[in-house]
Design an enzyme around this catalytic site. Structure first.
Site, PDB file in Angstrom:
ATOM      1  N   HIS A 125       0.814  -1.216   0.000  1.00 37.48           N
ATOM      2  CA  HIS A 125       0.000   0.000   0.000  1.00 37.48           C
ATOM      3  C   HIS A 125       0.851   1.271   0.000  1.00 37.48           C
ATOM      4  O   HIS A 125       0.327   2.378  -0.145  1.00 37.48           O
ATOM      5  CB  HIS A 125      -0.989   0.005   1.177  1.00 37.48           C
ATOM      6  CG  HIS A 125      -0.410   0.330   2.513  1.00 37.48           C
ATOM      7  ND1 HIS A 125      -0.059  -0.615   3.442  1.00 37.48           N
ATOM      8  CD2 HIS A 125      -0.122   1.530   3.089  1.00 37.48           C
ATOM      9  CE1 HIS A 125       0.404  -0.027   4.527  1.00 37.48           C
ATOM     10  NE2 HIS A 125       0.379   1.278   4.341  1.00 37.48           N
ATOM     11  N   ASP A 156       0.472  -7.463   1.491  1.00 33.70           N
ATOM     12  CA  ASP A 156       0.821  -6.058   1.705  1.00 33.70           C
ATOM     13  C   ASP A 156       2.332  -5.880   1.799  1.00 33.70           C
ATOM     14  O   ASP A 156       2.844  -5.190   2.679  1.00 33.70           O
ATOM     15  CB  ASP A 156       0.137  -5.480   2.950  1.00 33.70           C
ATOM     16  CG  ASP A 156       0.218  -3.954   2.980  1.00 33.70           C
ATOM     17  OD1 ASP A 156       0.342  -3.347   1.903  1.00 33.70           O
ATOM     18  OD2 ASP A 156       0.170  -3.376   4.081  1.00 33.70           O
ATOM     19  N   SER A 233       4.489   2.640   8.013  1.00 40.97           N
ATOM     20  CA  SER A 233       4.214   1.534   7.104  1.00 40.97           C
ATOM     21  C   SER A 233       5.435   1.216   6.242  1.00 40.97           C
ATOM     22  O   SER A 233       6.013   2.104   5.611  1.00 40.97           O
ATOM     23  CB  SER A 233       3.029   1.872   6.200  1.00 40.97           C
ATOM     24  OG  SER A 233       1.840   2.001   6.938  1.00 40.97           O
TER      25      SER A 233
END
Length: 385
Positions: A125, A156, A233
Site C-alpha cells: 500500500h 501487503d 508503514s
C-alpha cells in the site's frame, strides 16, 4: 552490764553488716563493669579497621554492566537506523478514462534496505499499484529514484530497487522464533519525512493475528504495542538483536498500542530469487485458505483444530485440476505440517514453477494425498511450466 553488752553486740553486728554490704557492692560493681566492657563498649580501633576492610566495596556488589552503557533499544536504534529509508510515492488519481482531471498526491512511507545493492522491502500500500514516481530518501540525505520490482496486495508487501552500491543493510531475523513478551522496536517515518527514522519500542503482544480490512482478511500477523502510525508503514519491526522480524503494516485506529507487522520469513524466498535471478517467478497453486483463527471471522460455530481451510479455488489453477475443492482442509505439504496460510506461502515461495508438491488434505472426512504441479503466476494469466 547486760545493757552495755547488748549495745556492743549490736554495734559489732552493724559494722559487720556494713562491711559485708560494701564488699558485695564493690564485687557487683566490678562485675557490672566487666559486663559493660564486654557487651556495651565498641571494639578497639584495629578491629574496626579490619572489619571495614573486609566489607565488599560498592563496585563489588553492584550488577556488572557492559562497557557501553547504552540500553538495548538505543543499541538497536544506532545500528539499524542507517538501513531505514523514506519512501515517497507520487500517485495519480484520475476522474476519467481520458485523464483530463487528474490529481497528483505524494504518499509517504518507510522501507528497509535488505541488500547493499539496493533492494528495499516495504508495503504494497506504500509502493505497489500504479504510480508515477518513487523516491527513496537515504540517511545521508540523498534522494534516489526507484522502481517497484514485486508487489503483493494480499501480503501487503512490495520490493523496490534502486541503483546503488555499498548501502547499509539490516539483518533479517527468523519470525518463526518470535515469542510473545519479547522486546519489539519499530523505526519509521510516523508523520512523513519531517520526523524521519523515529524509534518506538514495546513488546510482542500476540502472534498469528487475523484482521479484517475492507472486507479482506490479513492473516498470521505479528501484533505489537510499539507505536506504529501511517508513516511507519513499510518500516522494520526489530528484535533485541537488531534483526528484522516483520514489516510494519497497519495500526488499529480505534485503539491505542495495537499495531501489526507481516512476518519477515514470507519475504525471504522472494528476496532470494530476486537476488539470484533479478526477478521473482511466483509459483502458483491456485487456492486461498484460512487458518483456525481466521475461520472464526466467517463462522463462529465452525471449529478448526489444525490445518488450513480452503475457501477459494481458482478453477483454472493446478490445485483444482488435482482435486482440491472449496471446503477441503490442507494438513500438510511434502510431509510438512500446515497450520497457517503463511506456512503454506513460505513453503510454496521456496519452490519454482513446474515443481511438483504432495498435498495431504481432508475432504468429507476422508484423508487423501494428491500431486500438484505448480504454475507460474504472471500478470495476464497462468503459464504452466
Amino acid at each position: 552490764m547486760f545493757e552495755e553488752r547488748k549495745r556492743g553486740g549490736f554495734f559489732k553486728i552493724f559494722i559487720t553488716a556494713l562491711i559485708t554490704s560494701l564488699g558485695v557492692g564493690i564485687v557487683m560493681l566490678y562485675a557490672g563493669m566487666l559486663l559493660a566492657q564486654r557487651y556495651l563498649t565498641t571494639p578497639g580501633s584495629p578491629q574496626i579497621e579490619q572489619d571495614i576492610n573486609n566489607l565488599p566495596a560498592p563496585q563489588q556488589i553492584a550488577v556488572e554492566v557492559p562497557a557501553a552503557s547504552e540500553s538495548v533499544v538505543a543499541a538497536v536504534a544506532k545500528t539499524a537506523t542507517p538501513g531505514v529509508v523514506g519512501v515517497s510515492v507520487l500517485k495519480v488519481d484520475s476522474n476519467s478514462i481520458y485523464e483530463r482531471n487528474t490529481a497528483e498526491n505524494w504518499n509517504i512511507g518507510s522501507g528497509v534496505i535488505v541488500t547493499s545493492d539496493g533492494y528495499i522491502l516495504t508495503n504494497h500500500h506504500v509502493a505497489g499499484g500504479k504510480n508515477k514516481r518513487i523516491v527513496i530518501s537515504l540517511i545521508d540525505g540523498r534522494n534516489i529514484d526507484g522502481t517497484t520490482v514485486w508487489s503483493d496486495p494480499v501480503l501487503d508487501l512490495a520490493i523496490v530497487k534502486i541503483d546503488q552500491k555499498d548501502l547499509p543493510t539490516i539483518k533479517l531475523g527468523d519470525s518463526d522464533n518470535v515469542q510473545v513478551g519479547e522486546t519489539a522496536i519499530a523505526i519509521g517515518n510516523p508523520l512523513g519525512l519531517q520526523f524521519q527514522r523515529t524509534v518506538t519500542s514495546g513488546i510482542i503482544s500476540a502472534l498469528n493475528r487475523t484482521i479484517e480490512i475492507d472486507n479482506n482478511y490479513m492473516e498470521d500477523l505479528i501484533q505489537t504495542d510499539a507505536s506504529i502510525n501511517p508513516g511507519n508503514s513499510g518500516g522494520p519491526l526489530l528484535n533485541s538483536k537488531g534483526e528484522v522480524i516483520g514489516i510494519n503494516t497497519v495500526k488499529v485506529t480505534s485503539a491505542e498500542a495495537i499495531g501489526f507487522a507481516v512476518p519477515i520469513n514470507v519475504a525471504k524466498p522472494i528476496l532470494a530469487q530476486l537476488i539470484e535471478n533479478g526477478e521473482f517467478n511466483e509459483p502458483y497453486m491456485g487456492i486461498f485458505a484460512y487458518d483456525r483463527e481466521a475461520i472464526t471471522y466467517m463462522d463462529n460455530n465452525y471449529k478448526l483444530d489444525s490445518g488450513i481451510y480452503v475457501v477459494q479455488v481458482d478453477k483454472a489453477g493446478p490445485a483444482y485440476k488435482s482435486g482440491i475443492k472449496e471446503g477441503c482442509i490442507i494438513t500438510s505439504v511434502d510431509g510438512r505440517k500446515m497450520d497457517t496460510m503463511m506456512d503454506l506461502r513460505c513453503y510454496i515461495y521456496s519452490k519454482k514453477p513446474g515443481d511438483i508438491i504432495n498435498v495431504t488434505h481432508l475432504s468429507k472426512g476422508k484423508t487423501e494425498t494428491v500431486q500438484i504441479r505448480l504454475a507460474a503466476k504472471i500478470k495476464d494469466g497462468l503459464v504452466t511450466r
